[in-house]
Design a protein around this motif. Structure first.
Motif, short mmCIF file in Angstrom:
data_model
loop_
_atom_site.label_atom_id
_atom_site.label_comp_id
_atom_site.label_asym_id
_atom_site.label_seq_id
_atom_site.Cartn_x
_atom_site.Cartn_y
_atom_site.Cartn_z
N ARG A 1 39.37 22.81 27.18
CA ARG A 1 38.06 23.45 27.05
C ARG A 1 38.12 24.94 27.32
O ARG A 1 37.13 25.64 27.19
N GLU A 2 39.27 25.44 27.74
CA GLU A 2 39.29 26.83 28.16
C GLU A 2 40.60 27.48 27.79
O GLU A 2 41.66 26.91 28.03
N ASP A 3 40.53 28.66 27.22
CA ASP A 3 41.73 29.46 27.00
C ASP A 3 41.65 30.67 27.92
O ASP A 3 40.82 31.55 27.72
N SER A 4 42.48 30.68 28.95
CA SER A 4 42.46 31.85 29.83
C SER A 4 43.29 32.94 29.17
O SER A 4 44.44 32.72 28.83
N PRO A 5 42.71 34.12 29.02
CA PRO A 5 43.49 35.22 28.49
C PRO A 5 44.60 35.57 29.49
O PRO A 5 44.43 35.42 30.69
N ASP A 6 45.75 36.02 28.99
CA ASP A 6 46.84 36.37 29.89
C ASP A 6 46.69 37.82 30.35
O ASP A 6 47.01 38.75 29.64
N VAL A 7 46.18 37.96 31.54
CA VAL A 7 45.91 39.31 32.06
C VAL A 7 46.83 39.61 33.24
O VAL A 7 46.63 40.56 33.97
N ASP A 8 47.87 38.79 33.38
CA ASP A 8 48.68 38.86 34.59
C ASP A 8 49.38 40.21 34.76
O ASP A 8 49.46 40.74 35.87
N ALA A 9 49.86 40.78 33.67
CA ALA A 9 50.59 42.05 33.78
C ALA A 9 49.65 43.18 34.22
O ALA A 9 49.98 44.00 35.09
N VAL A 10 48.47 43.22 33.63
CA VAL A 10 47.47 44.22 34.01
C VAL A 10 47.12 44.07 35.49
O VAL A 10 47.03 45.05 36.24
N VAL A 11 46.93 42.82 35.90
CA VAL A 11 46.54 42.55 37.27
C VAL A 11 47.64 42.96 38.25
O VAL A 11 47.37 43.52 39.32
N ALA A 12 48.89 42.70 37.88
CA ALA A 12 50.01 43.11 38.74
C ALA A 12 49.99 44.61 38.96
O ALA A 12 50.20 45.09 40.09
N ASP A 13 49.71 45.36 37.91
CA ASP A 13 49.65 46.83 38.03
C ASP A 13 48.51 47.27 38.94
O ASP A 13 48.66 48.16 39.77
N ILE A 14 47.35 46.63 38.77
CA ILE A 14 46.20 47.00 39.59
C ILE A 14 46.49 46.73 41.07
O ILE A 14 46.21 47.56 41.94
N ILE A 15 47.08 45.59 41.35
CA ILE A 15 47.39 45.25 42.75
C ILE A 15 48.37 46.27 43.33
O ILE A 15 48.18 46.77 44.45
N ALA A 16 49.40 46.60 42.56
CA ALA A 16 50.39 47.57 43.04
C ALA A 16 49.71 48.92 43.30
O ALA A 16 50.01 49.61 44.29
N ASP A 17 48.81 49.29 42.42
CA ASP A 17 48.10 50.56 42.56
C ASP A 17 47.28 50.59 43.86
O ASP A 17 47.33 51.56 44.63
N VAL A 18 46.54 49.51 44.11
CA VAL A 18 45.71 49.47 45.32
C VAL A 18 46.58 49.42 46.58
O VAL A 18 46.28 50.07 47.59
N ARG A 19 47.69 48.68 46.51
CA ARG A 19 48.60 48.66 47.66
C ARG A 19 49.17 50.04 47.92
O ARG A 19 49.36 50.45 49.06
#
Lengths: 434, 434
Positions: free
Chosen positions: B24-42
């Motif tokens: 019922r659900e297709d999750s878009p693959d946003v993992d790479a973007v998210v990894a960058d955002i986390i690294a940026d905030v850290r």
């Protein structure tokens, strides 16, 4: 040499933070390999299991039926177990069972002032799978610690997978399965075992929850099947923190530190004491024991790379540092361990007083030895019956209860622009008020 | 048109399995973007938060201090809330608080025949973070359902992050924070909010546990920080199963089905009934309601693509199918809902009888509305105080207890070739027996 820190020194905070953040483990990235193995088992079932078992465990199985270790094979294998070992295992099982039986929570139901009946009911997971490592890391105690809570919880079907490299299997592991009430045992290991438990094959029916330790492949596979089934935590290397005053035998404390260190070069053993001289005496005792210990290479590396002795001003400071470390195992070898234990709130398991070495908890005390590592005791607990049961909440409105609280639900539904939510309440209220 | 299945038909099993496995659900693959955002905030802390908030929420904040929504800002904003909404929210909060207070488990301690004192103690997570979505999916009820269990559990510091796109925020969300006892509120959203809660920035202190719903970016960030902090489940689209006999108002049941369907095009609503005619009447009633429902586009798509009416021979068959579906929400509109509820053991929440529409549970009943989706009620439970507390096991041996059970621990340690474990027990036993 392990680090030796003193809280009164100026650079303590920096040194302690470095210790806290030391990276002790590099997990190899095996995710791509594991994804392929899982896809293979999902696609080809038993055929993939037989092929992968030949490849990784150097074991030729004639057919699917041979994947299962039969009751007769277990009977045969456990004949070689000595009477002392059997008795020890049975005593451990009895004590673990008694402890975990106390954990079973109760169902609850009550009727409130509005007339609404509320509550919840616990039920067991229908089927669980337990991964047991083969070879060196094959620990019968770990079978007891995983299988018994599942059976106490009421899990109807408990399947074990254990790799048998070159056909070898530890008879004590089979005895532990027998004593714990395991229902099925399969000679499969690695990511392929996790895939089989999660998705099922012709021979292995799928389960709802998978627990148990394993190598990097097993851990990666558990992460991948999470969601399809439940999993337990992914454990990191083991840790112990001992808080001890000077009224202790330095050799006993040294052995307690070494009993973590001997698990793994990445294990961590820390002593916190309010007496510098005692701290030094323990360090000397560790070195002495390391001269002759069977696993001195492993224990020595762990103690050298990650060990620490921390001298504090008083036990309140010890408690504060302990809460920052959030240790998996915490020994309190102090005059009033009960009082101190109320301050050390972030810990997986606490062992109180000088007659409770952590090894008691690994085997025979009763509490579980599967505990949160890597500071996760800040937010998680050790394995328990709770891992094998789940809660269904219950509510039942009477017409009066709906009259009493229904209008507020409709108001909130409207605020959230969820019209059907509101209408489902209002349609009933209209009929009731007609 | 939703599917219409009849269990008596030959191809039922195949059709039911297809329904069960519908993706019922297709999750878009946003993992790479998210990894960058986390690294940026850290790496850059508040500076990254300010920049990302400008980028994603089109909101220019003058400085770090502006990240926090002050108590005065909350005071101002909640003035616009109507008296009816305020009263409804407070009633909901009171009922949720009362229900969750019943969940607090007790500490336990006992001394067994060996003289060993065993038990455990619960303690709250020190700090928790709650993610609250902005914009359309910003639900005050969801704030109550996450924040109140944390506060009942005894969490000392509860921080909320909520994006305020273009500076907009829902006053009811702020009121829900106020009513729940939230300690800090920050106008940050997305993966950057999760990173800030997990790792901390100059302005936002790190927490130990993060809960709350969010979009694909938030979900991916929660997966990534898991281990560093605890997280709640990652929820899939909502589901309801209604089991109803013919003695029900088809329109009420239709509204209950639509109150799931209106959440999301991926939501799923299923009716199981033992009366084909009643099933048809409900389908007709759904279509009629869909003509005028505000969210008819969403609810209509959900009902068309994932809705189902299943006719069974009897209620035992209904229970068996329900356990295979393991629904998030289960309504039992039958003569004896209590009896049937004992058979439908795999469900997140059960709503019993025709006067308990599921919407009551979303807002005001008392039980939590954060529940296991996608068949995970087979192995997991809804949100509760248990998500904000953890258990420390306790054990204390006396000399006698160690004499009684210590030898078995030493035997097992030897079997596992863990010499220091054995010695830590034996050294003490030697001294005691000297």
């Amino acid at each position: 040499m392990p680090v030796f820190l003193t809280s009164a020194e100026a650079d303590f905070e920096q040194s302690f933070t470095t210790l806290l953040n030391a990276k002790r483990e590099d997990s190899p990235d095996v995710d791509a390999v594991v994804a392929d193995i899982i896809a293979d088992v999902r696609g080809r079932g038993d055929a993939a299991l037989l092929e992968l078992t030949q490849k990784f465990d150097r074991l030729d199985l004639p057919d699917s039926a041979a994947l299962r270790i039969t009751a007769e094979e277990v009977d045969d294998a456990i004949k070689s177990v000595s009477e002392a070992e059997r008795a020890a295992l049975e005593l451990a099982a009895d004590r673990i069972r008694a402890y975990h039986a106390e954990q079973m929570p109760e169902n609850k139901s009550w009727t409130d002032a509005s007339g609404a009946t509320l509550g919840w009911r616990w039920s067991a997971v229908s089927a669980a799978g337990l991964y047991v490592p083969g070879g060196l890391a094959s620990y019968p105690s770990s079978v007891l610690m995983n299988a018994i809570p599942a059976k106490v919880a009421g899990v109807e079907r408990l399947a074990v997978t254990v790799p048998t490299p070159d056909g070898q299997i530890n008879p004590l592991v089979l005895l532990a399965c027998r004593v714990s009430g395991v229902d099925e045992i399969y000679r499969v290991g690695g990511a392929q075992a996790i895939a089989a438990l999660a998705y099922g094959t012709e021979t292995i029916a799928p389960v709802d929850k998978i627990t148990g330790p394993g190598n990097a492949f097993v851990a990666a596979a558990k992460r991948r099947v999470f969601g399809k089934v439940g999993i337990d935590m992914i454990a990191g290397p083991s840790e112990i923190l001992v808080i001890a005053d000077k009224d202790n035998n330095p050799d006993w404390i040294a052995l307690d530190l070494l009993s973590q260190a001997e698990h793994d070069e990445s294990a961590q053993s820390i002593l916190i004491t309010d007496d510098a001289e005692f701290g030094s005496a323990v360090a000397v005792a560790v070195d002495k024991r390391l001269e002759t210990l069977e696993r001195r290479a492993i224990a020595g590396a762990s103690w050298r790379d990650f060990g620490a002795v921390i001298v504090v001003r008083d036990m309140d400071e010890a408690a504060a540092l302990s809460n920052r470390i959030a240790p998996e195992h915490l020994e309190l070898c102090v005059t009033d361990p009960e009082a101190l234990s109320k301050k050390t709130i972030h810990a997986g398991a606490i062992f109180m007083g000088q007659y409770t070495p952590e090894a008691i908890g690994d085997y025979i005390g009763g509490p579980n030895h599967v505990l949160p590592t890597a500071r996760s005791a800040r937010f998680s607990s050790g394995l328990s019956v709770m891992d094998f049961i789940k809660r269904t909440t219950l509510s039942q409105m009477t017409p009066d209860a709906l009259r009493s609280i229904g209008p507020a639900a409709a108001t909130l539904a409207e605020s959230e622009s969820l019209e059907a939510h509101g209408l489902s309440v209002l349609a009933r209220l209209e009929a009731l008020n007609r």
